[in-house]
Design an enzyme around this catalytic site. Structure first.
Site, PDB file in Angstrom:
ATOM      1  N   SER A 192      54.592  38.272  20.181  1.00  0.00           N
ATOM      2  CA  SER A 192      53.789  39.472  19.935  1.00  0.00           C
ATOM      3  C   SER A 192      54.646  40.726  19.786  1.00  0.00           C
ATOM      4  CB  SER A 192      52.772  39.664  21.053  1.00  0.00           C
ATOM      5  OG  SER A 192      53.408  39.694  22.317  1.00  0.00           O
ATOM      6  N   ASP A 435      50.745  46.967  30.955  1.00  0.00           N
ATOM      7  CA  ASP A 435      51.551  46.409  29.870  1.00  0.00           C
ATOM      8  C   ASP A 435      52.859  47.185  29.765  1.00  0.00           C
ATOM      9  OD1 ASP A 435      52.711  45.388  27.593  1.00  0.00           O
ATOM     10  OD2 ASP A 435      50.965  45.694  26.299  1.00  0.00           O
ATOM     11  N   HIS A 438      54.965  45.390  25.635  1.00  0.00           N
ATOM     12  CA  HIS A 438      54.763  45.867  24.267  1.00  0.00           C
ATOM     13  C   HIS A 438      55.036  47.366  24.205  1.00  0.00           C
ATOM     14  CE1 HIS A 438      52.261  42.183  24.667  1.00  0.00           C
ATOM     15  NE2 HIS A 438      52.824  41.916  23.496  1.00  0.00           N
TER      16      HIS A 438
END
Length: 463
Positions: A192, A435, A438
């Site tokens: 990702s 998170d 990312h």
């Protein structure tokens, strides 16, 4: 004194023969020192600001150019540009009014000053020209990376650029990139974060043109985009382990995966042969529970509960996976492209790991002397460099090119660029993991495409 005054003065001086010999040298010097800074600003001894291109790339009609999320503080900061000529000189300031936040830098020539410069050694410096797109102008920002939409209160993390030690890294120019990749193709292979990279590139290019989605699927894991005016396409191949992997429970990605470390993942190795450029990256999935197979036999595991299975490390699987991936590329009969290894981008969990309350709350980058790679990140980084060197040597006989795309040091310093809790609406009654893997878009990850443009330019000059 303007140019008309100078011409008038010179005309009068021609009639004053008596003083001509005394005054003429001073007039010549005045003209010389007036014209040089105007026509050659780079020669000015006290250049205060970069020369900005006067051409703007218009946005599509249906896209708003208003930077609605910027606070008044950042809007006031937009009028200051700081530059320095020498490290030991005092910094100088001047006010420069930006005509538009989407103003493009002047195009750089192919043979630019970054050719012999280490792009990846440097630090982050203030950049009041950013950001170069917003969550209002780019349709490819996923929800969990849309920090502005979900209320991140600070925007200072958008106001930095990477400064290599020995050169300037030009800000990404979408038109120049598209011309450079005309009639070419680009593939992203990985997890990702690789998709995060591709989405950043689409956002930066959206200042010039939007692509057409020609994917054969509606999921985000495997995508294909076409820039038809340039006959350029880019694809994302989902391969978080690079090698063949199977779920032990079909509908649960949190249960251990079976990794066949000596078998390449054919979902991408059978599809990249026609690509001109391939960017390989992987990392964060290797910390998950996994079962390791070689020659179809279980030889060990990571974080498994079976008493009769040897406990191995993530380093073991990581090295074997890159070995297998690079050997698969070197074995492709018709592949003639350039393979870039984008190195590991560290996460920045503090005060706990990802599932134990860890978070990333910084709002400014680290200085280069404030942060070093910890042991496990450093070992991952070393493994990548070792396997890249092996692949380069094995590829020489076939003329295959393997290049280093070293994002590790730059991203190590950007603990301020992750979504944290700003990838969803806040609910005090629901606990959601932060998170810190990312990257916000726009955000620090956009520098990867500054790097990419320069790396592609080097390939053109090498040919």
């Amino acid at each position: 004194m303007n140019f008309q005054d100078l011409e008038l003065s010179l005309g009068k001086l021609q009639t004053r023969k008596k003083n001509a010999t005394k005054i003429a040298p001073f007039v010549a010097l005045a003209i010389l020192f007036t014209l040089i800074p105007i026509y050659y600003p780079s020669m000015h001894p006290n250049k205060l600001s970069p020369v900005l291109s006067s051409s703007l790339v218009p946005l599509p009609d249906n896209v708003s150019q208003k930077k609605e999320y910027l606070t008044s503080r950042e809007e006031q900061q937009e009028k200051t540009i700081i530059s320095s000529q020498e490290k030991d000189e005092k910094s100088l300031q001047t006010n420069v009014t930006k005509s538009d936040s989407y103003h493009l830098v002047a195009p750089q020539g192919i043979n630019d000053s970054t050719k012999n410069c280490d792009l990846f050694s440097g630090e982050w410096v203030a950049n009041t020209e950013g950001p170069y797109y917003t969550n209002m102008t780019c349709f490819q920002i996923q929800e969990h990376q849309n920090c502005m939409k979900y209320g991140r209160p600070d925007t200072g993390f958008l106001m930095w650029k990477w400064k290599p030690d020995d050169c300037e890294l030009p800000i990404f120019d979408p038109r120049q990139f598209l011309e450079l990749v005309r009639d070419k193709s680009l593939a992203f292979v990985g997890d990702s974060v690789a998709r995060n990279h591709m989405q950043s590139l689409i956002c930066l290019l959206s200042r010039a043109v939007y692509p057409v989605d020609v994917s054969n699927t509606t999921d985000l894991e495997n995508k294909r985009w076409e820039y038809r005016d340039y006959n350029f396409n880019m694809s994302m191949f989902w391969a978080p382990y690079l090698v063949r992997a199977e779920k032990t429970e079909p509908n649960n990605i949190y249960q251990p995966f079976n990794l066949y470390l000596d078998e390449p993942d054919e979902s991408w190795t059978t599809k990249i042969q026609s690509f001109d450029y391939v960017i390989i990256s992987a990392g964060h999935w290797f910390f998950r529970p996994t079962m390791f197979y070689l020659n179809h036999s279980l030889i060990g595991c990571l974080f498994c509960s079976q008493a009769n299975v040897s406990q191995l490390t993530s380093y073991f699987s990581y090295q074997r996976a890159f070995q297998t991936a690079f050997r698969a590329i070197n074995s492709l009969e018709n592949y003639k492209g350039v393979t870039f290894l984008r190195t590991f981008a560290p996460s920045h969990f503090e005060d706990g790991v990802w599932d134990k309350g860890g978070d990333c709350v910084r709002t400014v980058p680290f200085k280069r002397n404030e942060k070093v790679l910890d042991e496990y990140n450093l070992d991952f980084y070393k493994i990548q460099l070792q396997e890249l060197e092996v692949a380069q040597k094995e590829g020489e006989n076939r003329g295959l090119k393997f290049r280093l795309f070293d994002a590790t040091q730059a991203m190590l310093l950007r603990a301020d660029g992750h979504p944290s809790k700003y990838g969803h609406w806040q609910n005090p009654n629901v606990t959601v993991r932060k998170d810190c893997v990312h990257w916000c878009l726009p955000g620090p990850i956009d520098v990867w495409n500054d790097f990419l443009l320069q790396l592609l330019k080097r390939e053109v000059t090498d040919r």
